[in-house]
Write a protein that holds these residues in place. Structure first.
Motif, PDB file in Angstrom:
ATOM      1  N   GLU A 197       0.679  -0.999  -0.107  1.00  0.00           N
ATOM      2  CA  GLU A 197      -0.348   0.215  -0.334  1.00  0.00           C
ATOM      3  C   GLU A 197       0.846   1.124   0.348  1.00  0.00           C
ATOM      4  N   ALA A 198       1.711   1.141   0.681  1.00  0.00           N
ATOM      5  CA  ALA A 198       2.987   2.576   1.089  1.00  0.00           C
ATOM      6  C   ALA A 198       3.677   2.557  -0.466  1.00  0.00           C
ATOM      7  N   ALA A 199       3.481   1.414  -1.642  1.00  0.00           N
ATOM      8  CA  ALA A 199       4.546   1.526  -2.147  1.00  0.00           C
ATOM      9  C   ALA A 199       3.643   2.375  -3.354  1.00  0.00           C
ATOM     10  N   LEU A 200       2.468   2.012  -3.649  1.00  0.00           N
ATOM     11  CA  LEU A 200       1.164   2.521  -4.676  1.00  0.00           C
ATOM     12  C   LEU A 200       0.665   4.080  -3.675  1.00  0.00           C
ATOM     13  N   GLY A 201       1.766   4.489  -2.944  1.00  0.00           N
ATOM     14  CA  GLY A 201       1.157   5.477  -2.481  1.00  0.00           C
ATOM     15  C   GLY A 201      -0.266   5.792  -1.544  1.00  0.00           C
ATOM     16  N   LYS A 202      -0.925   4.257  -1.419  1.00  0.00           N
ATOM     17  CA  LYS A 202      -2.028   4.405  -0.146  1.00  0.00           C
ATOM     18  C   LYS A 202      -1.663   4.535   1.041  1.00  0.00           C
ATOM     19  N   ARG A 203      -0.488   4.879   1.050  1.00  0.00           N
ATOM     20  CA  ARG A 203      -0.055   5.228   2.425  1.00  0.00           C
ATOM     21  C   ARG A 203       0.727   6.444   2.762  1.00  0.00           C
ATOM     22  N   ASN A 204       0.963   6.951   3.774  1.00  0.00           N
ATOM     23  CA  ASN A 204       2.243   7.284   3.867  1.00  0.00           C
ATOM     24  C   ASN A 204       3.397   7.764   4.292  1.00  0.00           C
ATOM     25  N   GLY A 205       4.041   5.773   4.450  1.00  0.00           N
ATOM     26  CA  GLY A 205       4.901   4.703   4.645  1.00  0.00           C
ATOM     27  C   GLY A 205       4.514   4.015   5.362  1.00  0.00           C
ATOM     28  N   SER A 311      10.210 -12.401  -3.318  1.00  0.00           N
ATOM     29  CA  SER A 311       9.421 -11.575  -4.896  1.00  0.00           C
ATOM     30  C   SER A 311       8.818 -11.643  -4.753  1.00  0.00           C
ATOM     31  N   VAL A 312       8.546 -13.158  -5.733  1.00  0.00           N
ATOM     32  CA  VAL A 312       7.298 -13.307  -6.146  1.00  0.00           C
ATOM     33  C   VAL A 312       5.923 -13.071  -5.269  1.00  0.00           C
ATOM     34  N   ILE A 313       6.080 -13.838  -4.098  1.00  0.00           N
ATOM     35  CA  ILE A 313       5.402 -13.041  -3.035  1.00  0.00           C
ATOM     36  C   ILE A 313       4.784 -11.550  -3.294  1.00  0.00           C
ATOM     37  N   ILE A 314       5.667 -11.109  -3.000  1.00  0.00           N
ATOM     38  CA  ILE A 314       5.897  -9.613  -2.963  1.00  0.00           C
ATOM     39  C   ILE A 314       5.013  -9.446  -4.667  1.00  0.00           C
ATOM     40  N   ARG A 315       5.500  -9.167  -5.645  1.00  0.00           N
ATOM     41  CA  ARG A 315       4.946  -9.122  -6.977  1.00  0.00           C
ATOM     42  C   ARG A 315       3.158  -9.207  -7.170  1.00  0.00           C
ATOM     43  N   THR A 316       3.281 -10.705  -6.301  1.00  0.00           N
ATOM     44  CA  THR A 316       1.504 -10.972  -6.867  1.00  0.00           C
ATOM     45  C   THR A 316       0.759 -10.035  -5.988  1.00  0.00           C
ATOM     46  N   ALA A 317       1.629  -9.444  -4.777  1.00  0.00           N
ATOM     47  CA  ALA A 317       0.448  -8.800  -3.976  1.00  0.00           C
ATOM     48  C   ALA A 317       0.488  -7.169  -4.046  1.00  0.00           C
ATOM     49  N   LEU A 318       1.300  -7.002  -4.725  1.00  0.00           N
ATOM     50  CA  LEU A 318       1.834  -5.070  -5.649  1.00  0.00           C
ATOM     51  C   LEU A 318       1.117  -5.661  -6.884  1.00  0.00           C
ATOM     52  N   ILE A 319       0.922  -6.754  -7.693  1.00  0.00           N
ATOM     53  CA  ILE A 319      -0.667  -6.415  -8.729  1.00  0.00           C
ATOM     54  C   ILE A 319      -2.007  -6.613  -7.853  1.00  0.00           C
ATOM     55  N   TRP A 320      -1.946  -6.848  -7.243  1.00  0.00           N
ATOM     56  CA  TRP A 320      -3.435  -7.386  -6.886  1.00  0.00           C
ATOM     57  C   TRP A 320      -3.856  -5.996  -5.900  1.00  0.00           C
ATOM     58  N   GLU A 321      -3.165  -5.659  -5.475  1.00  0.00           N
ATOM     59  CA  GLU A 321      -2.748  -4.144  -4.669  1.00  0.00           C
ATOM     60  C   GLU A 321      -3.250  -3.091  -5.445  1.00  0.00           C
ATOM     61  N   ASP A 322      -2.760  -3.487  -6.688  1.00  0.00           N
ATOM     62  CA  ASP A 322      -2.540  -2.290  -7.404  1.00  0.00           C
ATOM     63  C   ASP A 322      -4.191  -2.087  -8.142  1.00  0.00           C
ATOM     64  N   ARG A 323      -4.739  -3.715  -8.436  1.00  0.00           N
ATOM     65  CA  ARG A 323      -6.416  -3.839  -9.251  1.00  0.00           C
ATOM     66  C   ARG A 323      -6.757  -2.993  -8.417  1.00  0.00           C
ATOM     67  N   LEU A 324      -6.827  -3.225  -6.621  1.00  0.00           N
ATOM     68  CA  LEU A 324      -7.599  -2.994  -5.874  1.00  0.00           C
ATOM     69  C   LEU A 324      -8.463  -1.393  -6.231  1.00  0.00           C
ATOM     70  N   PRO A 325      -9.949  -0.928  -6.498  1.00  0.00           N
ATOM     71  CA  PRO A 325     -11.056  -1.629  -6.030  1.00  0.00           C
ATOM     72  C   PRO A 325     -11.247  -2.413  -6.788  1.00  0.00           C
ATOM     73  N   THR A 326     -10.685  -2.766  -7.524  1.00  0.00           N
ATOM     74  CA  THR A 326     -11.897  -3.823  -8.704  1.00  0.00           C
ATOM     75  C   THR A 326     -12.350  -4.971  -7.981  1.00  0.00           C
TER      76      THR A 326
END
Length: 337
Positions: A197-205, A311-326
């Motif tokens: 969430e922080a990486a995608l700007g949804k949190r401030n850190g 890195s795979v765990i994180i990448r799948t989490a990032l891809i999903w997080e980027d899709r929300l709120p889909t």
């Protein structure tokens, strides 16, 4: 015959439902939607909204569906919350689980898979990966409430024709590699979820709780397991019991740990974003370091992890997080790995 998945609209439960349906199982989901989402449940599943403590609803479910196995995810899972409100954890995780187990006995359901936790160990007495035979010293009501349910299952299995598998989860993260579901709960406290969430700007850190632990960099160490590998362990447990396997307890982790700071550095590397990290004081109930010895799961369940790569765990989490709120569990799933 059908599989009842309690908490099947939640993070791990929704992955389990998708995996069961992929394997041709008939699936029934019971979820009160306190933290889960109706849209996270795969359309092929039969859904009931309600609580596992509702005896009338349980009788209805068992009378209308030929339930052979219960996979029990429903429960409360946050350590700090359990310390602040212990009674609710004992009620939801222990008392309500007892109601569900009693209903399973009444309906003559022979197999039960229980969502337990590595929190039952607390901080292990010895360094190195912890085995299922280690002493149990939970450091939070969350861990204690799960330990108590394990004890109930043990005693029930000794008294009745009833077989269970208790899977002690280590730190679950990531999202379905096919993009169907992931962690969608607002205000989640899991480190990788918070960091994405922080990486995608949804949190401030991200705040780090404690930097003075006796670990190489002063932060807590955990064993992170991909949610799809965890769901597959449940499927293996189900198959083993159907084949006549006895009741067992098994750790679900990869056998190696990463510190909080190591995880945050990896999220930054995978995302390409250098988000702020704030260092704060320790949080009550957090074990110093805990890593799984997964030998029992690998040998008894014939479990073979497919996503043992941070890195795979994180990448799948990032891809999903980027899709929300889909909406999760979409039908036009696409391969991400």
């Amino acid at each position: 015959m059908s599989v009842l998945v309690t908490g099947g609209a939640g993070y791990i439960g929704s992955h389990m439902v998708c995996l069961l349906i992929d394997g041709g199982e008939d699936v029934v989901v019971l979820d009160r939607l306190s933290t889960g989402f109706r849209e996270a449940v795969a359309p092929a599943a039969c859904f009931y909204e309600g609580d596992i403590a509702d005896r009338g609803l349980l009788r209805t479910i068992f009378s209308k569906n030929a339930i052979e196995t219960i996979i029990h995810f429903a429960g409360s899972i946050t350590v700090p919350e359990s310390i602040a409100d212990p009674l609710s954890y004992y009620e939801n995780n222990t008392v309500n689980s007892c109601v569900l187990i009693a209903a399973a006995l009444e309906a003559k359901v022979p197999y039960f898979v229980f969502s337990s936790t590595a929190a039952v160990y607390g901080t292990p007495e010895n360094a190195g990966p912890v085995a299922e035979t280690a002493a149990l010293h939970p450091e939070s009501p969350y861990g204690t409430s799960k330990m108590m349910t394990e004890m109930i299952l043990r005693d029930i299995a000794a008294a009745y024709d009833f077989t269970y598998t208790a899977l002690r989860y280590f730190n679950v993260a990531g999202a379905d590699p096919h993009g169907r579901t992931g962690q969608s709960t607002a205000g989640a406290t899991h480190l990788i979820k918070v960091a994405t969430e922080a990486a995608l700007g949804k949190r401030n850190g991200v705040e780090v709780y404690g930097t003075d632990y006796p670990t190489p960099d002063g932060t807590c160490v955990r064993d992170y397991i991909h949610v799809t590998d965890l769901a597959n362990a449940h499927l293996k447990a189900l198959q083993r019991m159907r084949a006549g396997g006895r009741s067992i307890i098994a750790n679900c982790g990869y056998g190696r740990g990463f510190s909080v700071l190591e995880v945050l550095d990896q999220v930054k590397a995978v995302s390409g974003v250098d988000f702020p990290v704030r260092k704060g004081g320790r949080r009550p109930g957090d074990p110093v370091s805990i890593v799984a010895n997964p030998t029992v799961a690998m040998q008894e369940l014939d479990w073979k992890p497919q996503y043992d790569d941070l890195s795979v765990i994180i990448r799948t989490a990032l891809i999903w997080e980027d899709r929300l709120p889909t909406a999760p569990c979409v039908s036009d799933a696409r391969r991400m790995l």
